[in-house]
Motif scaffolding. Structure first.
Motif, PDB file in Angstrom:
ATOM      1  N   LEU A 161       0.806  -1.136  -0.054  1.00  0.00           N
ATOM      2  CA  LEU A 161      -0.095   0.011  -0.189  1.00  0.00           C
ATOM      3  C   LEU A 161       0.881   1.166   0.007  1.00  0.00           C
ATOM      4  O   LEU A 161       0.534   2.226  -0.592  1.00  0.00           O
ATOM      5  CB  LEU A 161      -0.960  -0.085   1.139  1.00  0.00           C
ATOM      6  N   HIS A 162       2.189   1.093   0.731  1.00  0.00           N
ATOM      7  CA  HIS A 162       2.872   2.472   0.763  1.00  0.00           C
ATOM      8  C   HIS A 162       3.294   2.762  -0.621  1.00  0.00           C
ATOM      9  O   HIS A 162       3.406   3.929  -1.067  1.00  0.00           O
ATOM     10  CB  HIS A 162       4.162   1.998   1.672  1.00  0.00           C
ATOM     11  N   TYR A 163       3.892   1.631  -1.401  1.00  0.00           N
ATOM     12  CA  TYR A 163       4.193   1.783  -2.704  1.00  0.00           C
ATOM     13  C   TYR A 163       3.084   2.365  -3.555  1.00  0.00           C
ATOM     14  O   TYR A 163       3.613   2.979  -4.904  1.00  0.00           O
ATOM     15  CB  TYR A 163       5.233   0.881  -3.521  1.00  0.00           C
ATOM     16  N   LEU A 164       2.137   1.441  -3.310  1.00  0.00           N
ATOM     17  CA  LEU A 164       1.022   2.074  -4.515  1.00  0.00           C
ATOM     18  C   LEU A 164       0.707   3.362  -4.350  1.00  0.00           C
ATOM     19  O   LEU A 164       0.240   4.232  -5.035  1.00  0.00           O
ATOM     20  CB  LEU A 164      -0.093   1.135  -4.363  1.00  0.00           C
ATOM     21  N   ASP A 165       0.717   4.062  -3.027  1.00  0.00           N
ATOM     22  CA  ASP A 165       0.531   5.321  -2.839  1.00  0.00           C
ATOM     23  C   ASP A 165       1.607   6.179  -3.390  1.00  0.00           C
ATOM     24  O   ASP A 165       1.274   7.423  -3.816  1.00  0.00           O
ATOM     25  CB  ASP A 165       0.492   5.516  -1.238  1.00  0.00           C
ATOM     26  N   LYS A 166       2.961   5.550  -3.387  1.00  0.00           N
ATOM     27  CA  LYS A 166       4.002   6.552  -4.161  1.00  0.00           C
ATOM     28  C   LYS A 166       3.708   6.670  -5.579  1.00  0.00           C
ATOM     29  O   LYS A 166       4.150   7.683  -6.160  1.00  0.00           O
ATOM     30  CB  LYS A 166       5.176   5.601  -3.902  1.00  0.00           C
ATOM     31  N   VAL A 167       3.043   5.655  -6.335  1.00  0.00           N
ATOM     32  CA  VAL A 167       2.665   5.782  -7.852  1.00  0.00           C
ATOM     33  C   VAL A 167       1.353   6.216  -8.073  1.00  0.00           C
ATOM     34  O   VAL A 167       0.950   6.202  -9.259  1.00  0.00           O
ATOM     35  CB  VAL A 167       3.034   4.284  -8.616  1.00  0.00           C
ATOM     36  N   GLY A 168       0.733   6.835  -6.969  1.00  0.00           N
ATOM     37  CA  GLY A 168      -0.620   7.383  -7.088  1.00  0.00           C
ATOM     38  C   GLY A 168      -1.753   6.244  -7.502  1.00  0.00           C
ATOM     39  O   GLY A 168      -3.014   6.816  -7.907  1.00  0.00           O
ATOM     40  N   LEU A 169      -1.683   5.234  -7.072  1.00  0.00           N
ATOM     41  CA  LEU A 169      -2.631   4.136  -7.193  1.00  0.00           C
ATOM     42  C   LEU A 169      -3.272   3.467  -6.044  1.00  0.00           C
ATOM     43  O   LEU A 169      -3.733   2.462  -6.102  1.00  0.00           O
ATOM     44  CB  LEU A 169      -2.039   3.143  -8.012  1.00  0.00           C
ATOM     45  N   ALA A 170      -3.048   4.141  -4.863  1.00  0.00           N
ATOM     46  CA  ALA A 170      -3.766   3.710  -3.798  1.00  0.00           C
ATOM     47  C   ALA A 170      -5.305   3.482  -3.705  1.00  0.00           C
ATOM     48  O   ALA A 170      -5.861   2.785  -2.918  1.00  0.00           O
ATOM     49  CB  ALA A 170      -3.231   4.575  -2.417  1.00  0.00           C
ATOM     50  N   ASN A 171      -5.879   4.327  -4.507  1.00  0.00           N
ATOM     51  CA  ASN A 171      -7.264   4.151  -4.647  1.00  0.00           C
ATOM     52  C   ASN A 171      -7.754   2.832  -5.338  1.00  0.00           C
ATOM     53  O   ASN A 171      -8.939   2.533  -5.592  1.00  0.00           O
ATOM     54  CB  ASN A 171      -8.074   5.678  -4.950  1.00  0.00           C
ATOM     55  N   PHE A 172      -6.598   2.446  -6.224  1.00  0.00           N
ATOM     56  CA  PHE A 172      -6.945   1.242  -6.968  1.00  0.00           C
ATOM     57  C   PHE A 172      -6.572  -0.115  -6.512  1.00  0.00           C
ATOM     58  O   PHE A 172      -6.346  -1.091  -6.953  1.00  0.00           O
ATOM     59  CB  PHE A 172      -6.433   1.401  -8.348  1.00  0.00           C
ATOM     60  N   ALA A 173      -6.313  -0.078  -5.062  1.00  0.00           N
ATOM     61  CA  ALA A 173      -5.523  -1.284  -4.382  1.00  0.00           C
ATOM     62  C   ALA A 173      -6.348  -2.535  -4.642  1.00  0.00           C
ATOM     63  O   ALA A 173      -5.824  -3.787  -4.819  1.00  0.00           O
ATOM     64  CB  ALA A 173      -5.469  -1.087  -2.794  1.00  0.00           C
ATOM     65  N   ASP A 174      -7.810  -2.429  -4.686  1.00  0.00           N
ATOM     66  CA  ASP A 174      -8.634  -3.553  -4.631  1.00  0.00           C
ATOM     67  C   ASP A 174      -9.133  -3.925  -6.023  1.00  0.00           C
ATOM     68  O   ASP A 174     -10.189  -4.761  -6.292  1.00  0.00           O
ATOM     69  CB  ASP A 174      -9.635  -3.445  -3.676  1.00  0.00           C
ATOM     70  N   ALA A 175      -8.513  -3.072  -6.911  1.00  0.00           N
ATOM     71  CA  ALA A 175      -9.253  -3.407  -8.286  1.00  0.00           C
ATOM     72  C   ALA A 175      -8.168  -4.257  -8.938  1.00  0.00           C
ATOM     73  O   ALA A 175      -7.198  -5.050  -8.666  1.00  0.00           O
ATOM     74  CB  ALA A 175      -8.592  -2.123  -9.271  1.00  0.00           C
ATOM     75  N   TYR A 176      -8.712  -5.078 -10.090  1.00  0.00           N
ATOM     76  CA  TYR A 176      -7.997  -5.993 -10.738  1.00  0.00           C
ATOM     77  C   TYR A 176      -7.292  -5.537 -12.299  1.00  0.00           C
ATOM     78  O   TYR A 176      -8.045  -4.548 -12.637  1.00  0.00           O
ATOM     79  CB  TYR A 176      -9.117  -7.080 -11.262  1.00  0.00           C
ATOM     80  N   PRO A 177      -6.563  -6.163 -12.720  1.00  0.00           N
ATOM     81  CA  PRO A 177      -5.590  -5.516 -13.756  1.00  0.00           C
ATOM     82  C   PRO A 177      -6.459  -5.269 -14.803  1.00  0.00           C
ATOM     83  O   PRO A 177      -6.235  -4.454 -15.408  1.00  0.00           O
ATOM     84  CB  PRO A 177      -4.295  -6.612 -13.883  1.00  0.00           C
ATOM     85  N   HIS A 178      -7.410  -6.238 -15.213  1.00  0.00           N
ATOM     86  CA  HIS A 178      -8.110  -5.865 -16.604  1.00  0.00           C
ATOM     87  C   HIS A 178      -9.093  -4.609 -16.475  1.00  0.00           C
ATOM     88  O   HIS A 178      -9.414  -4.313 -17.148  1.00  0.00           O
ATOM     89  CB  HIS A 178      -8.945  -7.034 -16.780  1.00  0.00           C
ATOM     90  N   THR A 179      -9.169  -3.932 -15.472  1.00  0.00           N
ATOM     91  CA  THR A 179      -9.838  -2.688 -15.203  1.00  0.00           C
ATOM     92  C   THR A 179      -8.855  -1.559 -15.197  1.00  0.00           C
ATOM     93  O   THR A 179      -9.275  -0.345 -15.424  1.00  0.00           O
ATOM     94  CB  THR A 179     -10.511  -2.829 -13.775  1.00  0.00           C
ATOM     95  N   LEU A 180      -7.447  -1.687 -15.367  1.00  0.00           N
ATOM     96  CA  LEU A 180      -6.462  -0.572 -15.594  1.00  0.00           C
ATOM     97  C   LEU A 180      -6.346  -0.466 -16.926  1.00  0.00           C
ATOM     98  O   LEU A 180      -6.140  -1.213 -17.458  1.00  0.00           O
ATOM     99  CB  LEU A 180      -5.321  -1.099 -14.662  1.00  0.00           C
ATOM    100  N   SER A 181      -5.720   0.878 -17.016  1.00  0.00           N
ATOM    101  CA  SER A 181      -5.139   1.255 -18.352  1.00  0.00           C
ATOM    102  C   SER A 181      -3.870   0.883 -18.493  1.00  0.00           C
ATOM    103  O   SER A 181      -3.192   0.222 -17.329  1.00  0.00           O
ATOM    104  CB  SER A 181      -5.259   2.793 -18.586  1.00  0.00           C
ATOM    105  N   GLY A 182      -3.106   0.700 -19.761  1.00  0.00           N
ATOM    106  CA  GLY A 182      -1.698   0.485 -20.069  1.00  0.00           C
ATOM    107  C   GLY A 182      -0.975   1.056 -18.786  1.00  0.00           C
ATOM    108  O   GLY A 182       0.037   0.515 -18.398  1.00  0.00           O
ATOM    109  N   GLY A 183      -1.130   2.420 -18.719  1.00  0.00           N
ATOM    110  CA  GLY A 183      -0.111   3.185 -17.922  1.00  0.00           C
ATOM    111  C   GLY A 183      -0.401   2.695 -16.519  1.00  0.00           C
ATOM    112  O   GLY A 183       0.635   2.805 -15.901  1.00  0.00           O
TER     113      GLY A 183
END
Length: 307
Positions: A161-183
């Motif tokens: 969670l710490h590093y997801l916050d570093k890359v600006g994705l803390a709000n997507f922690a419970d999402a699955y990869p297929h819901t994310l953009s390439g970036g």
């Protein structure tokens, strides 16, 4: 440092790479005590690639990917391998990761020979689908921490969670990869790599498949993360502009098979260099000079011409 300045672009001679181990260690010690004009202190040599030749097998034949490539990477370097497609830069990165064994030469990390993959070297690839689709974002980041680092479930999740916050994705922690953009997928991959706290972060053209705007944003994010953590980065690209922006040192490789054409400093460039009128002119001049070094056969050394 053992890199040239942008005013002194030279292709290394063979004699420049016949130094003894003692002289290389002395140079590393000297670099450790040196500081550039910005006040950045260089650490001791971390990674040493010494006269490495690599091959891979196709259905028809064995292909020589690189020939007698040598370079050193120091702590907190943003070291870029730059060259045209097919010059062996990705093969070199895989050898440093421990996936390929050199046919000659040595690769050492912290003075120990690289003999296989390890958690001290983590790779971020170009492909977006490097995340297991059945795991959530936070599970993707936490899983290698539990397997390779021995973290408990709670410790791994906290660090993830710490590093997801570093890359600006803390709000997507419970999402699955297929819901994310390439970036976003690449940002998860970077968070996963940084969470492992490797000795060297290896990135193999990680932004090449992104659109231009997302690629620029990812370059900004990477430099911001480096400025925050000062990790050691080995970055592969075939984009001259990206090499100048991302790297503080660049190794130029010749067309196939890859051989060292030159090594240079690029710490004075940033994304702002493109926007500023004066900086943009200097930046474009450097792009043109690198292009000539990469592709002008008249610039070949006698050793390269007859190799």
């Amino acid at each position: 440092m053992n890199a040239t300045t942008t005013q002194d672009w030279i292709a290394p001679r063979a004699s420049q790479r016949t130094a003894t181990a003692d002289s290389r260690d002395a140079r590393a010690a000297s670099n450790a005590a040196a500081a550039d004009q910005s006040g950045t202190v260089y650490s001791e040599r971390l990674l040493a690639v010494d006269r490495v030749s690599l091959e891979y097998r196709t259905r028809e034949r064995i292909v020589r990917a690189t020939r007698d490539v040598s370079f050193d990477v120091y702590g907190a370097d943003r070291f870029v391998l730059l060259g045209p497609s097919g010059c062996g830069k990705s093969t070199l990165l895989k050898a440093i990761a421990g996936f390929i064994e050199p046919v000659s030469g040595t690769i050492t990390l912290d003075g120990e020979r690289v003999r296989g993959p390890g958690a001290d070297r983590v790779v971020v690839f170009q492909e977006f689908d490097q995340l297991p689709p059945w795991k959530t974002v936070v599970e993707n980041v936490a899983f290698p921490l539990r397997v390779a680092r021995g973290c408990s479930r709670s410790q791994a999740k906290e660090r993830a969670l710490h590093y997801l916050d570093k890359v600006g994705l803390a709000n997507f922690a419970d999402a699955y990869p297929h819901t994310l953009s390439g970036g976003m997928k690449q940002r998860v991959a970077i968070a996963r790599a940084l969470a492992m706290q490797p000795r060297v972060l290896l990135m193999d053209e990680p932004f090449a498949a992104l659109d231009a705007l997302t690629r620029r944003k990812m370059q900004e994010e990477l430099l911001r993360l480096w400025d925050d953590a000062r990790f050691t980065l080995l970055f592969v690209t075939h984009s001259i502009e990206e090499a100048l922006i991302v790297g503080n040192r660049i190794l130029l490789l010749s067309p196939h098979p890859g051989r060292v054409r030159a090594e240079l400093n690029s710490h004075q460039y940033s994304l702002q260099s493109i926007g500023d009128s004066i900086g943009r002119h200097d930046f474009q001049q450097s792009v043109a000079r690198i292009h000539r070094l990469l592709f002008d056969t008249d610039a070949l050394t006698p050793q390269e011409e007859h190799a």
